[in-house]
Design an enzyme around this catalytic site. Structure first.
Site, mmCIF file in Angstrom:
data_model
loop_
_atom_site.group_PDB
_atom_site.id
_atom_site.type_symbol
_atom_site.label_atom_id
_atom_site.label_comp_id
_atom_site.label_asym_id
_atom_site.label_seq_id
_atom_site.Cartn_x
_atom_site.Cartn_y
_atom_site.Cartn_z
ATOM 1 C CB THR A 132 -0.904 -0.021 1.265
ATOM 2 O OG1 THR A 132 -1.472 1.270 1.441
ATOM 3 C CG2 THR A 132 -0.113 -0.345 2.522
ATOM 4 C CG ASP A 133 -1.231 4.939 -0.952
ATOM 5 O OD1 ASP A 133 -1.770 4.299 -0.035
ATOM 6 O OD2 ASP A 133 -1.839 5.791 -1.643
ATOM 7 C CD GLU A 134 -3.572 3.326 4.172
ATOM 8 O OE1 GLU A 134 -3.524 3.317 5.411
ATOM 9 O OE2 GLU A 134 -4.616 3.102 3.534
ATOM 10 C CE1 TYR A 158 -3.341 -2.737 5.635
ATOM 11 C CE2 TYR A 158 -3.305 -0.383 5.174
ATOM 12 C CZ TYR A 158 -3.313 -1.694 4.729
ATOM 13 O OH TYR A 158 -3.287 -1.958 3.377
ATOM 14 C CE LYS A 162 0.011 -4.685 2.916
ATOM 15 N NZ LYS A 162 -0.344 -6.024 2.347
#
Ligand code: NAD
Ligand code: TYD
Length: 354
Positions: A132-134, A158, A162
């Site tokens: 993810t970009d997060e 989260y 990741k």
């Protein structure tokens, strides 16, 4: 044959449907069927001989090893994860277990299998990790979008889990030579998304006549990517991505949350008007903000365009209309999802907000 982990989830199921409409390779989906796993997403494949479903955990080394060798898997596409930021705030344990420990065990099973393959097959094997970009943290309003070399600054349980999994995947390539590629994508939307995420949640709450909960001021920005565009990008990375590299995948489509919710309301006003003629926008309600809420994500997707020729094909207007139409036309799917654990989650997350 390819192995797709998390194949009963939102993106995994879209990926399998998309894959089987483009390729003749068979697919095994390995999915634990947590609250987010829904076999109904794959109902169209029930009698397709190219598709096999196995319920199980990516952390079950015996099961994964047996699947890899029995089916002579030549690529693993790893979607399985705990994926919802709000849930990670309420309880991070499952995120650590699946996203970190599960990915570690999956990598180890793949490494053992890959090490025993004949040379040509070992060279052709791929482990594609979907992230993810997060992991890059939050951008200021003026900052340039995330490139692949952006610093990792995850802010939620989260995104931290990741980020950890991304590092493990990278290390398994550099240390052991496992042939991996990683993709970091922005917020996906489209059919089969579990209605805990913003877009399906708002569509279904609007239709139910419920308040549409906007966290904080609603000016947080996300870069929305239509799920089938994401699936096409993954196919390209799997086929031609450079080993050990990462590819950012985004929609070139930054939107503030409040604009997204207004756009959904306008579509519903047209496609499924309220009996009293009032706009669904009247249901918009501001609620307490998410703790540590990242302000802005945006992806610079030039590398995947330059190297692999991929660009998203949907605009936000076309993608959002398809999505709203899909939820309107699939009342059975919605009903099945809403009659499960989802209700407890909604109570836990929303009753204390006002
Ligand atoms: P999802 O929550 O809809 O699906 C996850 C799937 O993984 C579910 O079917 C679940 O049952 C399965 N699963 C969970 N734990 C498992 C385990 N231990 N073993 C086997 N299966 C397990 O998630 P999604 O939205 O489809 O996301 C897929 C991947 O894409 C995730 O890795 C996520 O981090 C990433 N991603 C998603 C988005 C997005 O907008 N949805 C954006 C960026 C990245
Ligand atoms: P979400 O779909 O949970 O994705 P992510 O947190 O991974 O970006 O949320 C998208 C944005 O919408 C995020 O800024 C949080 C916000 N949001 C709301 O304002 N209200 C809601 O009820 C939800 C679920 C999200």
């Amino acid at each position: 044959m390819i192995l797709v982990t998390g194949g009963a989830g939102f993106i995994g199921s879209n990926f399998i449907l998309d894959w089987l409409s483009h390729a003749d390779t068979s697919v095994i989906a390995l999915d634990k069927l947590t609250y987010a796993g829904n076999l109904g997403n794959l109902a169209a494949l029930t009698s397709d001989p190219r598709f096999t479903f196995v319920q199980g955990d990516i952390g079950d080394t015996g099961l994964v090893s047996q699947l890899l060798s029995t089916h002579q898997i030549h690529a693993v596409v790893h979607f399985a994860a705990e994926s919802h930021v709000d849930r990670s705030i309420h309880g991070a344990e499952d995120f650590i277990q699946t996203n970190i420990l599960g990915t570690f065990r999956l990598l180890e099973a793949c490494r053992a299998y890959w090490a025993g393959l004949p040379k040509a097959e070992a060279a052709a094997f791929r482990f594609l990790h979907v992230s993810t970009d997060e992991v890059f943290g939050s951008l200021s309003a003026e900052a340039a979008p995330f490139t692949e070399t952006h610093l990792y600054e995850p802010n939620s349980p989260y995104s931290a889990s990741k980020a950890a999994s991304d590092h493990l995947v990278r290390a398994w390539h550099h240390t052991y030579g496992l042939p991996v590629v990683t993709t970091n994508c922005s917020n996906n939307y489209g059919p089969y998304q579990f209605p805990e995420k913003l877009i399906p949640l708002v569509i279904l709450k609007a239709l139910a006549g419920d308040p549409l909960p906007i966290y904080g001021d609603g000016q947080q920005i996300r870069d929305w990517l239509f799920v089938t565009d994401h699936c096409a990008a993954i196919r390209e990375v799997l086929a031609r991505g450079t080993l050990g590299e990462t590819y950012n995948i985004g929609g070139w489509n930054e939107q503030a949350n409040l604009s997204v919710v207004h756009a959904i309301c306008e579509l519903l006003d047209r496609l499924s008007p309220r009996a009293n003629g009032a706009s669904y926008a009247h249901q918009i309600t501001h609620v307490a903000d998410r703790p540590g809420h990242d302000r802005r994500y945006a992806i610079d997707a030039r590398k995947i365009e330059r190297e692999l020729g991929w660009r998203p094909s949907e605009t936000f207007e076309t993608g959002l209309e398809k999505t709203v139409q899909w939820y309107l036309q699939n009342a059975d799917w919605v009903q099945n999802v809403q009659s499960g654990t989802y209700r407890d989650w909604v109570r836990q997350n929303y009753t204390e907000r006002s």
